[in-house]
Write a protein that holds these residues in place. Structure first.
Motif, PDB file in Angstrom:
ATOM      1  N   GLU A  22      36.102  33.241  29.288  1.00 40.35           N
ATOM      2  CA  GLU A  22      36.430  32.887  30.631  1.00 40.35           C
ATOM      3  C   GLU A  22      37.049  34.114  31.266  1.00 40.35           C
ATOM      4  OE1 GLU A  22      38.306  29.186  31.781  1.00 40.35           O
ATOM      5  OE2 GLU A  22      36.255  27.999  31.047  1.00 40.35           O
ATOM      6  N   GLY A  23      36.361  34.640  32.067  1.00 42.07           N
ATOM      7  CA  GLY A  23      36.994  36.016  32.873  1.00 42.07           C
ATOM      8  C   GLY A  23      37.389  35.852  34.228  1.00 42.07           C
ATOM      9  N   GLN A  24      37.988  36.809  35.119  1.00 42.60           N
ATOM     10  CA  GLN A  24      38.222  36.758  36.342  1.00 42.60           C
ATOM     11  C   GLN A  24      38.322  38.174  36.834  1.00 42.60           C
ATOM     12  OE1 GLN A  24      41.371  34.187  37.112  1.00 42.60           O
ATOM     13  NE2 GLN A  24      42.999  35.602  36.201  1.00 42.60           N
ATOM     14  N   ILE A  25      38.095  38.478  38.187  1.00 43.15           N
ATOM     15  CA  ILE A  25      38.502  39.545  38.920  1.00 43.15           C
ATOM     16  C   ILE A  25      39.702  39.133  39.985  1.00 43.15           C
ATOM     17  CG2 ILE A  25      37.543  41.251  40.574  1.00 43.15           C
ATOM     18  CD1 ILE A  25      34.781  40.193  40.028  1.00 43.15           C
ATOM     19  N   LYS A  26      40.759  39.974  39.755  1.00 44.31           N
ATOM     20  CA  LYS A  26      42.003  40.073  40.394  1.00 44.31           C
ATOM     21  C   LYS A  26      42.258  41.225  41.278  1.00 44.31           C
ATOM     22  CE  LYS A  26      45.439  37.196  39.209  1.00 44.31           C
ATOM     23  NZ  LYS A  26      46.633  36.630  38.074  1.00 44.31           N
ATOM     24  N   VAL A  36      39.231  37.186  43.187  1.00 45.92           N
ATOM     25  CA  VAL A  36      38.340  37.772  43.894  1.00 45.92           C
ATOM     26  C   VAL A  36      37.050  36.926  43.468  1.00 45.92           C
ATOM     27  CG1 VAL A  36      36.912  39.680  44.463  1.00 45.92           C
ATOM     28  CG2 VAL A  36      39.051  40.018  44.017  1.00 45.92           C
ATOM     29  N   VAL A 134      34.639  33.507  35.690  1.00 43.56           N
ATOM     30  CA  VAL A 134      33.424  34.189  35.296  1.00 43.56           C
ATOM     31  C   VAL A 134      33.244  33.884  33.733  1.00 43.56           C
ATOM     32  CG1 VAL A 134      32.284  36.275  34.794  1.00 43.56           C
ATOM     33  CG2 VAL A 134      34.025  36.106  36.612  1.00 43.56           C
TER      34      VAL A 134
ATOM     35  N   ILE B  25      41.812  46.523  41.859  1.00 48.56           N
ATOM     36  CA  ILE B  25      41.229  45.382  41.536  1.00 48.56           C
ATOM     37  C   ILE B  25      40.834  45.516  39.856  1.00 48.56           C
ATOM     38  CG2 ILE B  25      39.045  44.121  41.979  1.00 48.56           C
ATOM     39  CD1 ILE B  25      38.694  45.622  44.633  1.00 48.56           C
ATOM     40  N   LYS B  26      41.228  44.354  39.257  1.00 50.15           N
ATOM     41  CA  LYS B  26      41.045  44.457  37.802  1.00 50.15           C
ATOM     42  C   LYS B  26      39.805  43.283  37.334  1.00 50.15           C
ATOM     43  CE  LYS B  26      43.956  46.100  34.930  1.00 50.15           C
ATOM     44  NZ  LYS B  26      45.367  46.311  34.228  1.00 50.15           N
ATOM     45  N   PHE B  27      38.964  43.403  36.386  1.00 48.63           N
ATOM     46  CA  PHE B  27      38.172  42.638  35.775  1.00 48.63           C
ATOM     47  C   PHE B  27      38.528  42.252  34.232  1.00 48.63           C
ATOM     48  CE2 PHE B  27      33.989  41.716  33.565  1.00 48.63           C
ATOM     49  CZ  PHE B  27      33.940  40.386  33.670  1.00 48.63           C
ATOM     50  N   TYR B  28      38.744  40.952  34.091  1.00 57.77           N
ATOM     51  CA  TYR B  28      39.272  40.608  32.905  1.00 57.77           C
ATOM     52  C   TYR B  28      38.259  39.785  32.075  1.00 57.77           C
ATOM     53  CZ  TYR B  28      43.843  41.658  34.578  1.00 57.77           C
ATOM     54  OH  TYR B  28      44.998  42.117  35.311  1.00 57.77           O
ATOM     55  N   LEU B  29      38.112  40.085  30.840  1.00 57.15           N
ATOM     56  CA  LEU B  29      36.963  39.121  30.267  1.00 57.15           C
ATOM     57  C   LEU B  29      37.471  39.271  28.613  1.00 57.15           C
ATOM     58  CD1 LEU B  29      34.575  36.890  30.115  1.00 57.15           C
ATOM     59  CD2 LEU B  29      33.095  38.992  29.592  1.00 57.15           C
ATOM     60  N   ILE B  45      38.087  41.130  51.034  1.00 59.78           N
ATOM     61  CA  ILE B  45      38.804  40.424  50.150  1.00 59.78           C
ATOM     62  C   ILE B  45      40.411  40.548  50.902  1.00 59.78           C
ATOM     63  CG2 ILE B  45      38.123  40.428  47.925  1.00 59.78           C
ATOM     64  CD1 ILE B  45      39.608  42.557  47.094  1.00 59.78           C
ATOM     65  N   GLU B  48      41.529  37.145  52.265  1.00 62.58           N
ATOM     66  CA  GLU B  48      42.094  36.339  51.331  1.00 62.58           C
ATOM     67  C   GLU B  48      43.604  36.673  50.779  1.00 62.58           C
ATOM     68  OE1 GLU B  48      39.316  34.863  48.264  1.00 62.58           O
ATOM     69  OE2 GLU B  48      37.868  36.123  49.479  1.00 62.58           O
TER      70      GLU B  48
END
Lengths: 322, 322
Positions: A22-26, A36, A134, B25-29, B45, B48
């Motif tokens: 499980e991922g995410q964008i921050k 995000v 994600v 902005i960072k994407f984590y997976l 964004i 938000e």
């Protein structure tokens, strides 16, 4: 460590369990951060994520030399003709929205570098839920002809703006529900090449190269691989990729069967009426005789209509199968 | 804690020093994360982010009830007619790319809710560098008429697709370089209303409401505020917002000055030639007399040309000033 595209796929899916992550964008600014929730962003960053993953796992690669054209990664930095990897990603709840390549650059590229046809496409089908989580729903490893298709007026699915051919666009290769797609992806490299050649001919901007395109490609391909490819004519293969034709043919056959059945039933009914007519004529029952004769006339008209339907369906079948 | 829009602005800029912050902005997976370097994402964004910031600072608000229309935040949850805050963001290296509102919804909304005209627009001008570092270059607090303008064929800048009016679009209110913008933003609420009314008339889809639109708006506005607004006619104000007209007028005046100067010089020259001619005629120097007569003819033609330029420039000035 050097891996093939297949080994990259296996490591991602089997060792690292990418389908379970499980991922995410921050977004971070000051002491405030937010998740995000923009689904389309993921499609644009999976290639960079894979680069981060290759780095982290110590898998060797040389990066892309031309971001406009495949591949994204040369998995064998010492031989940039083998083990080429292109990364694509799309929202699994929608259709594939990525581009394959600019058509003109591509048709020239595969003559100059036939090994480009052997690029492995690593494709991620992602999902982002309403909380911004994600997940990767599917990963595929495909050759170019396994993810491309024809379209109505062109032998390959092209993005066309103001009558000018731009990008080659993908088909749907994973359709469980074929009723929703009109054209299937190609079955072989040869059919894909046939489609490209026909599109070179059909596109006004490349039309003048069409006379020698196939010969040049075949010569180059043989020089590189030693293989004599046998490319079918587009006119001979195009219909098998058109599910609409396939469905039309199925419909015509079903129409024919229905109309034939109907015709037979009407004929039986007319026979029955004739028997009844005979009985009433014997009895000299003038009223009933007149009514049955009317019924017979009506049924004869119905029989004519059914016969017309039969002929129409048969003509359609002849046309589609011819 | 309850703050006004102005206090929110002051806290962001002066207390929290938002212009000095660096974001990303960072994407984590899985165990791999990457910096997302997609500039357009930031624009979507910041609203938000501001919500996260309001939460973190304990600033009260009620969220938007209709994401299609302003405001994003009701800063006084007990009175949703006051202290309304709308958040916008755009890449400072480009122009403002956001929408103000759907034109038809907006022209109806300001009749039903005139207080919507008092919404404060908190606007972030951001930058993302090549490493993905996000900075806020500018923050503005503006009223709607301070960020909107006319366009060539319409009294308000509209997004028009297939001849159908869609969104109201912003102007450029921060232009240092006015040579790059053709139209300035409105100077007052009254001029903005005048433009909206003219657009209601001009738009085929709202044309039938135009006859009573102004009366309905003025009645509603007075009922709410007690103020009798005086709305100028669009035809009387439109030219002052057209920098092209302003620039054309300046050019015509400069052309007139140049041509007049040229004409005077030619007349002096002709006078001089006549003096020389007189001297040579006295000497009976036939060759020189002929040459000077030719020169005079040439200069007379030049004078005619200069006179034409003067007339043309004067006509242009009359037209633009008329």
């Amino acid at each position: 460590m050097r891996l093939t595209a297949q080994e990259v796929y296996d490591k991602l899916v089997n060792e690292d369990g990418i389908l379970q992550l499980e991922g995410q964008i921050k977004f971070y600014l000051g002491d405030v951060n937010i998740i995000v929730k923009q689904r389309d962003v993921v499609g644009n960053i999976m290639q960079e994520w894979l680069q981060g993953w290759l780095d982290k796992r110590g898998i060797e690669y040389a990066p892309s030399e031309n971001t406009q054209m495949p591949p994204d990664f040369f998995l064998n930095p010492d031989d940039k003709t083998k083990n080429l990897l292109e990364v694509k990603a799309f929202n699994r709840n929608r259709g594939p929205g990525f581009d394959i390549a600019d058509f003109r650059m591509y048709e020239e590229e595969i003559i100059n570098k036939p090994y480009m046809l052997n690029v492995d496409y690593l494709i991620f089908g992602y999902d982002m839920n309403d909380d911004g989580v994600v997940t990767i729903k599917d990963v595929w490893l495909k050759k170019v002809w396994e993810i491309t298709r024809r379209m109505e007026d062109w032998p390959i699915n092209l993005q066309i703006k103001d009558n000018v051919v731009h990008k080659i666009r993908p088909g749907i290769w994973y359709a469980e529900d074929t009723a929703r797609t009109d054209y299937t992806v190609f079955e072989s490299l040869e059919d894909f090449i046939s489609a490209i050649e026909e599109a070179v001919f059909q596109n006004p901007k490349t039309h003048n190269n069409a006379g020698t395109w196939k010969a040049a490609f075949l010569r180059s391909y043989k020089q590189e691989t030693g293989i004599d490819l046998s490319i079918p004519r587009w006119s001979e293969i195009k219909d098998k990729y058109d599910l609409k034709s396939v469905r039309k043919l199925e419909k015509a056959k079903s129409d024919l069967a229905k109309a034939t059945d109907q015709y037979e039933k009407i004929k039986e009914r007319i026979q029955l009426y004739h028997q009844k007519l005979h009985v009433e004529q014997e009895k000299n029952n003038v009223g009933k005789v007149g009514k049955i004769q009317d019924d017979i006339e009506k049924q004869k008209k119905n029989a004519e209509k059914a016969k017309e339907k039969i002929n129409k369906a048969q003509a359609k079948i002849d046309e589609l199968e011819g």
